[in-house]
Design a protein around this motif. Structure first.
Motif, mmCIF file in Angstrom:
data_model
loop_
_atom_site.group_PDB
_atom_site.id
_atom_site.type_symbol
_atom_site.label_atom_id
_atom_site.label_comp_id
_atom_site.label_asym_id
_atom_site.label_seq_id
_atom_site.Cartn_x
_atom_site.Cartn_y
_atom_site.Cartn_z
ATOM 1 N N GLU A 1 68.185 2.605 -1.174
ATOM 2 C CA GLU A 1 68.202 2.964 0.246
ATOM 3 C C GLU A 1 67.235 4.108 0.531
ATOM 4 N N PRO A 2 66.423 3.970 1.577
ATOM 5 C CA PRO A 2 65.537 5.083 1.938
ATOM 6 C C PRO A 2 66.244 6.094 2.844
ATOM 7 N N LEU A 3 65.820 7.328 2.740
ATOM 8 C CA LEU A 3 66.288 8.371 3.653
ATOM 9 C C LEU A 3 65.075 9.220 4.005
ATOM 10 N N LEU A 4 64.824 9.353 5.300
ATOM 11 C CA LEU A 4 63.683 10.136 5.752
ATOM 12 C C LEU A 4 64.132 11.581 5.935
ATOM 13 N N CYS A 5 63.451 12.469 5.225
ATOM 14 C CA CYS A 5 63.819 13.880 5.269
ATOM 15 C C CYS A 5 62.660 14.642 5.915
ATOM 16 N N LEU A 6 62.831 15.024 7.162
ATOM 17 C CA LEU A 6 61.741 15.614 7.940
ATOM 18 C C LEU A 6 61.855 17.140 7.933
ATOM 19 N N THR A 7 60.912 17.778 7.243
ATOM 20 C CA THR A 7 60.953 19.228 7.096
ATOM 21 C C THR A 7 60.105 19.916 8.168
ATOM 22 N N LYS A 8 60.205 21.226 8.188
ATOM 23 C CA LYS A 8 59.470 22.061 9.153
ATOM 24 C C LYS A 8 59.783 21.642 10.594
ATOM 25 N N ALA A 9 61.039 21.319 10.832
ATOM 26 C CA ALA A 9 61.471 20.877 12.163
ATOM 27 C C ALA A 9 61.428 22.024 13.168
ATOM 28 N N ASP A 10 61.187 23.238 12.672
ATOM 29 C CA ASP A 10 61.028 24.373 13.587
ATOM 30 C C ASP A 10 59.628 24.369 14.204
ATOM 31 N N SER B 1 58.863 14.508 4.284
ATOM 32 C CA SER B 1 57.633 14.591 5.066
ATOM 33 C C SER B 1 57.760 15.747 6.052
ATOM 34 N N ALA B 2 56.701 16.531 6.179
ATOM 35 C CA ALA B 2 56.730 17.631 7.144
ATOM 36 C C ALA B 2 56.413 17.093 8.532
ATOM 37 N N LEU B 3 56.991 17.720 9.540
ATOM 38 C CA LEU B 3 56.681 17.310 10.920
ATOM 39 C C LEU B 3 55.399 17.962 11.415
ATOM 40 N N ALA B 4 54.999 19.038 10.743
ATOM 41 C CA ALA B 4 53.733 19.701 11.063
ATOM 42 C C ALA B 4 53.314 20.515 9.854
ATOM 43 N N ASP B 5 51.974 20.740 9.779
ATOM 44 C CA ASP B 5 51.453 21.628 8.736
ATOM 45 C C ASP B 5 51.913 21.293 7.326
ATOM 46 N N PRO B 6 51.506 20.172 6.729
ATOM 47 C CA PRO B 6 50.624 19.117 7.254
ATOM 48 C C PRO B 6 51.374 18.134 8.159
ATOM 49 N N PRO B 7 50.646 17.470 9.062
ATOM 50 C CA PRO B 7 51.306 16.498 9.937
ATOM 51 C C PRO B 7 51.844 15.309 9.154
ATOM 52 N N PRO B 8 52.845 14.634 9.697
ATOM 53 C CA PRO B 8 53.432 13.498 8.960
ATOM 54 C C PRO B 8 52.407 12.393 8.729
#
Ligand code: ZN
Length: 366
Positions: A177-186, A152-159
């Protein structure tokens, strides 16, 4: 004593015959092979020479497999299903027994004669398919995965927490097991998303375009991980960073079918890292239809709400209009985030068909 044939039949018919099985020896109790990938050769002596393989792609009756004992540079083996498998489906991630021409030479065709018992089964209800008499079509997406990586992106698009919640339910339902992978952390910080999941202690990694992927690689090492995510969240970029050969590998795999690229099917890609492991990309899976998940199982995706339901009346449907549903008081008392309850009820409603998941006003929340 029971002959092997009888024993197989008992196994196949499962628990219905559990009581009758008591008449037999202790040895006749069904033994689950656990996480072993080795099929029970004893049951099919005709194929005792079958070699073990791992299904990495499926395209209309053709299965691309790698041999378990072969190195990463060995050619893939194209196979078809043996008729004796009956209606059993073969999906990406399946561990299979192969006979016939397993050389991987151009034009060579092997046969899948066995499917090892699956350690996990990730399913989705295909909500966009034609409705059958039995209801909506339930599909196995991937077998034997250890981990569901929700990109999931943290922005553009929003989560979209609605989408993440849906994936979490699918993961818990599949025992993965789930793992949350948060992209666009910049572009944005993870605080809002992590705050929403604060009660779940969900493992997560942050991805920036220019930072190394060490943390993610460590979590993927030696495991079979399924990646899901909406378009635009950077999943393809991530796949290409993890497996620089990904495009070529997918191209090779797609070419084995009847020439047409099928963007909807899952493809397993070998991680080049020393520790090994596989990532399974699911380009066509935009969401997980959950019609096959019971209301109680759905709650497993919301461990922060489960405790409240012990105070619910018997057979409480937990819906917004349910009288005396304890979830409302639980949230009112500040014991869970109201957005979590709203999300749970939205999934409940979409399951029972009260809300069309394709309805445009809802789409933003999925
Ligand atoms: Zn309730």
């Amino acid at each position: 004593m029971v002959r092997d044939g009888d024993r197989q039949e008992l196994t196949r018919r499962g628990d219905v015959l559990a009581t009758r099985r008591r008449e037999y020896d202790e040895d006749d109790v069904r033994v689950r092979p656990g996480r072993s990938s080795r099929p029970r050769t004893r049951t099919r002596p005709r194929h005792e020479n079958a070699v073990d393989g791992f299904v990495i792609a499926v395209d209309r009756g053709r299965y691309t497999c790698v041999l378990s004992d072969a190195g990463p540079d060995a050619p893939t083996v194209t196979a078809m299903r043996a008729r004796e498998l009956g209606r059993k489906s073969v999906v990406v991630g399946d561990r299979v027994g192969l006979v016939g021409d397993t050389s991987g030479a151009p034009g060579a065709l092997a046969r899948i004669v066995r499917i090892a018992e699956r350690t996990s089964v990730l399913r989705r209800t295909a909500e966009d398919d034609a409705t059958t008499a039995e209801g909506r079509l339930e599909r196995v997406v991937v077998a034997n995965a250890d981990q569901l990586v929700i990109v999931s992106a943290l922005a553009d698009p929003p989560p979209r927490t609605g989408f993440i919640d849906r994936c979490l339910v699918a993961a818990y339902d599949a025992d993965i097991e789930p793992l949350l992978c948060l992209t666009k952390a910049d572009l944005a910080g993870p605080e809002a998303v992590l705050d929403y999941y604060t009660e779940l202690e969900l493992p997560y990694v942050l991805i920036r375009p220019d930072s190394p992927l060490d943390a993610l690689r460590a979590l993927l090492a030696g495991r079979v991980s399924v990646l899901v995510g909406h378009s635009g969240v950077g999943k393809s970029t991530l796949v290409n960073r993890l497996v620089p050969e990904a495009d070529r590998a997918v191209g090779t795999v797609s070419a084995i079918g009847r020439g047409r690229h099928t963007s909807t099917s899952a493809v397993a890609l070998r991680l080049p890292d020393v520790a090994g492991g596989w990532i399974i990309d699911t380009p066509g899976v935009r969401s997980f239809g959950l019609a096959h998940v019971s209301a109680d199982s759905l709650l497993h995706g919301f461990p922060d709400l489960v405790e409240a339901t012990v105070d619910c009346p018997p057979n409480c449907p937990h819906t917004a209009d349910a009288p005396d549903c304890a979830l409302d008081a639980w949230v009112a008392a500040g014991k869970a985030d109201p957005r979590r309850l709203a999300s749970y009820r939205r999934l409940l409603a979409s399951r029972s068909g009260e809300v069309d998941p394709r309805e445009p006003s809802r789409r933003g929340e999925e």
